[in-house]
Motif scaffolding. Structure first.
Motif, PDB file in Angstrom:
ATOM      1  N   ALA A 131     -23.795  17.918   2.900  1.00  0.00           N
ATOM      2  CA  ALA A 131     -22.466  18.112   3.502  1.00  0.00           C
ATOM      3  C   ALA A 131     -21.444  17.169   2.852  1.00  0.00           C
ATOM      4  O   ALA A 131     -20.311  17.571   2.540  1.00  0.00           O
ATOM      5  CB  ALA A 131     -22.543  17.874   5.008  1.00  0.00           C
ATOM      6  N   GLU A 132     -21.852  15.920   2.631  1.00  0.00           N
ATOM      7  CA  GLU A 132     -20.948  14.961   1.981  1.00  0.00           C
ATOM      8  C   GLU A 132     -20.617  15.423   0.559  1.00  0.00           C
ATOM      9  O   GLU A 132     -19.446  15.362   0.124  1.00  0.00           O
ATOM     10  CB  GLU A 132     -21.609  13.589   1.931  1.00  0.00           C
ATOM     11  N   LEU A 133     -21.653  15.924  -0.194  1.00  0.00           N
ATOM     12  CA  LEU A 133     -21.439  16.375  -1.558  1.00  0.00           C
ATOM     13  C   LEU A 133     -20.507  17.592  -1.593  1.00  0.00           C
ATOM     14  O   LEU A 133     -19.637  17.716  -2.471  1.00  0.00           O
ATOM     15  CB  LEU A 133     -22.783  16.717  -2.207  1.00  0.00           C
ATOM     16  N   GLN A 134     -20.667  18.511  -0.660  1.00  0.00           N
ATOM     17  CA  GLN A 134     -19.814  19.693  -0.615  1.00  0.00           C
ATOM     18  C   GLN A 134     -18.365  19.304  -0.358  1.00  0.00           C
ATOM     19  O   GLN A 134     -17.431  19.874  -0.945  1.00  0.00           O
ATOM     20  CB  GLN A 134     -20.321  20.649   0.483  1.00  0.00           C
ATOM     21  N   ASN A 135     -18.166  18.324   0.517  1.00  0.00           N
ATOM     22  CA  ASN A 135     -16.801  17.857   0.788  1.00  0.00           C
ATOM     23  C   ASN A 135     -16.174  17.277  -0.472  1.00  0.00           C
ATOM     24  O   ASN A 135     -14.997  17.528  -0.789  1.00  0.00           O
ATOM     25  CB  ASN A 135     -16.822  16.829   1.905  1.00  0.00           C
ATOM     26  N   LEU A 136     -16.961  16.481  -1.231  1.00  0.00           N
ATOM     27  CA  LEU A 136     -16.450  15.906  -2.470  1.00  0.00           C
ATOM     28  C   LEU A 136     -16.114  16.994  -3.494  1.00  0.00           C
ATOM     29  O   LEU A 136     -15.088  16.929  -4.175  1.00  0.00           O
ATOM     30  CB  LEU A 136     -17.480  14.944  -3.069  1.00  0.00           C
ATOM     31  N   MET A 137     -17.007  18.042  -3.600  1.00  0.00           N
ATOM     32  CA  MET A 137     -16.736  19.118  -4.554  1.00  0.00           C
ATOM     33  C   MET A 137     -15.491  19.910  -4.168  1.00  0.00           C
ATOM     34  O   MET A 137     -14.691  20.290  -5.034  1.00  0.00           O
ATOM     35  CB  MET A 137     -17.953  20.065  -4.606  1.00  0.00           C
ATOM     36  N   ASP A 138     -15.321  20.156  -2.882  1.00  0.00           N
ATOM     37  CA  ASP A 138     -14.111  20.860  -2.432  1.00  0.00           C
ATOM     38  C   ASP A 138     -12.847  20.064  -2.772  1.00  0.00           C
ATOM     39  O   ASP A 138     -11.826  20.625  -3.209  1.00  0.00           O
ATOM     40  CB  ASP A 138     -14.184  21.116  -0.922  1.00  0.00           C
ATOM     41  N   GLU A 139     -12.921  18.754  -2.603  1.00  0.00           N
ATOM     42  CA  GLU A 139     -11.775  17.894  -2.911  1.00  0.00           C
ATOM     43  C   GLU A 139     -11.461  17.940  -4.408  1.00  0.00           C
ATOM     44  O   GLU A 139     -10.297  18.026  -4.820  1.00  0.00           O
ATOM     45  CB  GLU A 139     -12.090  16.457  -2.475  1.00  0.00           C
ATOM     46  N   GLN A 140     -12.522  17.912  -5.262  1.00  0.00           N
ATOM     47  CA  GLN A 140     -12.318  17.949  -6.703  1.00  0.00           C
ATOM     48  C   GLN A 140     -11.726  19.305  -7.141  1.00  0.00           C
ATOM     49  O   GLN A 140     -10.823  19.362  -7.990  1.00  0.00           O
ATOM     50  CB  GLN A 140     -13.662  17.724  -7.426  1.00  0.00           C
ATOM     51  N   GLU A 141     -12.219  20.415  -6.552  1.00  0.00           N
ATOM     52  CA  GLU A 141     -11.683  21.730  -6.889  1.00  0.00           C
ATOM     53  C   GLU A 141     -10.210  21.834  -6.500  1.00  0.00           C
ATOM     54  O   GLU A 141      -9.392  22.411  -7.245  1.00  0.00           O
ATOM     55  CB  GLU A 141     -12.497  22.815  -6.163  1.00  0.00           C
ATOM     56  N   ARG A 142      -9.870  21.305  -5.350  1.00  0.00           N
ATOM     57  CA  ARG A 142      -8.471  21.350  -4.909  1.00  0.00           C
ATOM     58  C   ARG A 142      -7.570  20.592  -5.885  1.00  0.00           C
ATOM     59  O   ARG A 142      -6.486  21.063  -6.262  1.00  0.00           O
ATOM     60  CB  ARG A 142      -8.348  20.750  -3.505  1.00  0.00           C
ATOM     61  N   LYS A 143      -8.042  19.433  -6.355  1.00  0.00           N
ATOM     62  CA  LYS A 143      -7.245  18.647  -7.297  1.00  0.00           C
ATOM     63  C   LYS A 143      -7.095  19.365  -8.633  1.00  0.00           C
ATOM     64  O   LYS A 143      -6.038  19.377  -9.250  1.00  0.00           O
ATOM     65  CB  LYS A 143      -7.887  17.286  -7.501  1.00  0.00           C
ATOM     66  N   LEU A 144      -8.222  20.024  -9.116  1.00  0.00           N
ATOM     67  CA  LEU A 144      -8.162  20.762 -10.383  1.00  0.00           C
ATOM     68  C   LEU A 144      -7.203  21.943 -10.301  1.00  0.00           C
ATOM     69  O   LEU A 144      -6.449  22.231 -11.243  1.00  0.00           O
ATOM     70  CB  LEU A 144      -9.558  21.261 -10.774  1.00  0.00           C
ATOM     71  N   GLN A 145      -7.219  22.652  -9.179  1.00  0.00           N
ATOM     72  CA  GLN A 145      -6.294  23.774  -9.008  1.00  0.00           C
ATOM     73  C   GLN A 145      -4.829  23.311  -9.040  1.00  0.00           C
ATOM     74  O   GLN A 145      -3.958  23.985  -9.599  1.00  0.00           O
ATOM     75  CB  GLN A 145      -6.588  24.497  -7.692  1.00  0.00           C
ATOM     76  N   VAL A 147      -3.736  20.770 -10.730  1.00  0.00           N
ATOM     77  CA  VAL A 147      -3.386  20.336 -12.091  1.00  0.00           C
ATOM     78  C   VAL A 147      -3.150  21.525 -13.020  1.00  0.00           C
ATOM     79  O   VAL A 147      -2.169  21.587 -13.754  1.00  0.00           O
ATOM     80  CB  VAL A 147      -4.484  19.405 -12.648  1.00  0.00           C
ATOM     81  N   CYS A 148      -4.148  22.533 -13.041  1.00  0.00           N
ATOM     82  CA  CYS A 148      -4.075  23.627 -14.009  1.00  0.00           C
ATOM     83  C   CYS A 148      -3.410  24.888 -13.488  1.00  0.00           C
ATOM     84  O   CYS A 148      -3.087  25.791 -14.262  1.00  0.00           O
ATOM     85  CB  CYS A 148      -5.468  23.965 -14.511  1.00  0.00           C
ATOM     86  N   GLY A 149      -3.165  24.993 -12.224  1.00  0.00           N
ATOM     87  CA  GLY A 149      -2.528  26.162 -11.653  1.00  0.00           C
ATOM     88  C   GLY A 149      -3.417  27.396 -11.608  1.00  0.00           C
ATOM     89  O   GLY A 149      -2.906  28.510 -11.518  1.00  0.00           O
ATOM     90  N   LEU A 150      -4.784  27.292 -11.753  1.00  0.00           N
ATOM     91  CA  LEU A 150      -5.729  28.407 -11.677  1.00  0.00           C
ATOM     92  C   LEU A 150      -6.723  28.162 -10.543  1.00  0.00           C
ATOM     93  O   LEU A 150      -7.108  27.021 -10.283  1.00  0.00           O
ATOM     94  CB  LEU A 150      -6.511  28.556 -12.988  1.00  0.00           C
ATOM     95  N   THR A 151      -7.133  29.257  -9.947  1.00  0.00           N
ATOM     96  CA  THR A 151      -8.185  29.122  -8.930  1.00  0.00           C
ATOM     97  C   THR A 151      -9.533  28.965  -9.618  1.00  0.00           C
ATOM     98  O   THR A 151      -9.675  29.190 -10.837  1.00  0.00           O
ATOM     99  CB  THR A 151      -8.220  30.354  -8.018  1.00  0.00           C
ATOM    100  N   VAL A 152     -10.542  28.633  -8.855  1.00  0.00           N
ATOM    101  CA  VAL A 152     -11.892  28.433  -9.410  1.00  0.00           C
ATOM    102  C   VAL A 152     -12.437  29.728  -9.981  1.00  0.00           C
ATOM    103  O   VAL A 152     -13.005  29.762 -11.086  1.00  0.00           O
ATOM    104  CB  VAL A 152     -12.832  27.878  -8.323  1.00  0.00           C
TER     105      VAL A 152
END
Length: 520
Positions: A131-145, A147-152
């Motif tokens: 659960a902790e890892l999933q929260n971190l991955m969601d946070e990283q995906e949100r930050k990448l979106q 920056v680059c303006g594209l969804t996953v």
């Protein structure tokens, strides 16, 4: 007076004589009666004594029998008592072992319960970390979106498209190059391996016949073999299942049968009967039974020798016996045991060239036709029958599959199965290895040519090379080059579907167009 007195004296004398005779007779009679009474008394006394002695003897015998029965009962009672004690001891041992097992099982249950508790705790910890890892991955995906303006999903799709476009061309080129090289190398290597195996193995061929000639010491022996009203020859034929042919051939009897084992039994029995000289139905039956027992021993020895010659060990005794029976089986007059040994040797040679397990290849080659030992008793293909036998007596899965697939009853899925197929074809197809009767040979050639001429556009067909090649002449006006290629494939499929033949048949379709003109 004198006469009267004389008469009186004579009468008196006669009376006295009569009285004396009566007295003497009475004395003699009384004496005889006394002797008879004494004799009767003696006989009665002796009879009583003898009866008393017999009575005592019977009493003694009865007492002995009672003692023996008593001893036997005591021995039986002791044995039963001993058996009961043994059973009680066994029951006690079983009870003790059962208690020990129950104790061990109880300990195992306690250990399993403790292990399950420990695993449950670890699973809870793992779920928390996931659960902790999933929260971190969601946070990283949100930050990448951001920056680059594209969804996953859009980023994944674009990345996969670029990778696919870049690698598809390279993969196609590599595949084409690999396929070309593989075909060239495989064809060349296969030819080298097969040619090398054929050159290294050059076994003799012996054509098996369906008749056996037995020499006789003289022409008179033919009459003894026939017997009175033909009873001896009928007894031999009934006991062996072989036809005896007695003709004008000097000092020779012909044994005719399709079964080589029956011919062998008949030959052994006839030779012994000729040597012994006693030829009658009862003697014939005894000799045939003894010869069948001896032949069974010889069959086992032949099987053991075959495994030794092939260098294959650890085979079940029943399979060894079946291997020995193959000596008395033929296929197109080719001895099946000799054929199996050839296939084993060829498999070993080719396996060595390919870097495969040589012992396993030899084993598969030796056992590939084991089903032919019983295919006259069991319904089905000899390849599948042989696979069932190998499975029953503990052969490995690879060996079983190679046996089942050597005639395409199963699709070959291993290199060993293909190797056995190739070696089987080599042994059967070599020139001189197999023979056919003239009638069946001519019939097969006619059927081969008939299959080809049955297709539209075929003008002529010729079976050549002893039926191993079929040349088909087609009408060039009706069949073009492409259709000629397809026609060749159709003829091959039809031959494989309808005919039974050793080895392989090459089909060549010839389309020829000629232009003829004359210069005048």
């Amino acid at each position: 007076m004198y006469i009267i007195s004389l008469s009186v004296s004579i009468i008196l004398t006669a009376i006295v004589g009569i009285v004396a005779g009566c007295f003497i007779q009475n004395r003699v009679t009384a004496k005889r009666l006394g002797d008879a009474k004494d004799l009767a008394t003696r006989i009665i006394n002796e009879a009583r004594k003898e009866a008393s002695a017999q009575k005592k003897e019977l009493l003694v015998q009865c007492q002995d029998e009672i003692l023996q029965q008593k001893k036997a009962m005591e021995i039986e009672y002791r044995e039963q008592e001993r058996e009961i004690k043994n059973r009680e001891r066994k029951v006690q041992d079983l009870t003790e072992r059962l208690d020990e097992k129950i104790e061990r099982v109880t300990k195992k249950e306690d250990e399993i319960i403790a292990f399950e508790k420990e695993q449950a705790a670890k699973e809870r910890q793992l779920a928390e970390k996931e659960a902790e890892l999933q929260n971190l991955m969601d946070e990283q995906e949100r930050k990448l979106q951001e920056v680059c303006g594209l969804t996953v999903e859009e980023a994944k799709a674009r990345l996969f498209q670029e990778i696919e476009a870049r690698t598809r061309h390279e993969a196609a080129h590599i595949v084409r190059v690999i396929e070309t090289e593989a075909k060239e190398n495989a064809d060349r290597k296969a030819k080298e391996i097969i040619a090398g195996a054929i050159q290294r193995y050059a076994g003799d061929y012996v054509g098996e016949q369906t008749v056996t000639a037995v020499p006789l010491p003289s022409e008179d022996m033919k009459g003894r073999i026939i017997g009175r009203e033909g009873r001896n020859i009928r007894a031999i034929e009934a006991a062996t299942g072989v036809d005896l042919i007695i003709d004008d051939t000097p000092e020779t009897v012909i044994l005719s049968a399709y079964s080589p084992m029956r011919r062998q039994v008949a030959r052994m029995a006839l030779e012994r009967l000729i040597q012994d000289g006693r030829i009658h139905p009862a003697r014939i039956e005894d000799i045939v039974l003894k010869c069948e027992e001896e032949l069974d021993i010889q069959v086992r020895e032949v099987g053991e020798q075959a495994t030794f010659d092939a260098g294959v060990h650890g085979i079940h005794a029943e399979i060894v016996r079946l291997l020995g029976q193959l000596k008395y089986r033929t296929s197109f007059t080719q001895n099946v045991l000799q054929h199996s040994l050839e296939v084993s040797a060829l498999c070993g040679m080719m396996a060595a060239e390919l870097g495969m397990d040589v012992k396993k290849a030899k084993r598969a080659g030796l056992l590939h036709d084991i089903g032919k030992a019983v295919d006259h008793e069991v319904e089905g293909s000899h390849a599948l029958i042989g696979a069932d036998i190998a499975k029953k007596y503990g052969e490995s899965k690879e060996i079983i599959h190679a046996i089942a697939a050597h005639h395409e009853d199963q699709h070959p899925e291993t290199a060993l199965a293909v190797l056995v197929q190739a070696a089987d074809s080599l042994s059967a197809a070599r020139p001189g290895a197999r023979k056919e009767l003239m009638e069946s040979y001519v019939k097969r050639l006619e059927e081969l040519e008939g299959i080809a001429t049955g297709f539209d556009g075929v003008s002529k067909a010729y079976a050549i090379q002893a039926g191993r090649e079929l040349r088909v002449m087609v009408n060039s006006d009706n069949i073009d080059d492409d259709r000629a290629y397809l026609l060749c494939k159709d003829i091959v499929a039809k031959i494989e579907e309808t005919l039974t033949y050793p080895g392989q048949i090459r089909v060549t379709v010839i389309r020829e167009r000629r232009a003829v003109s004359f210069a005048r």
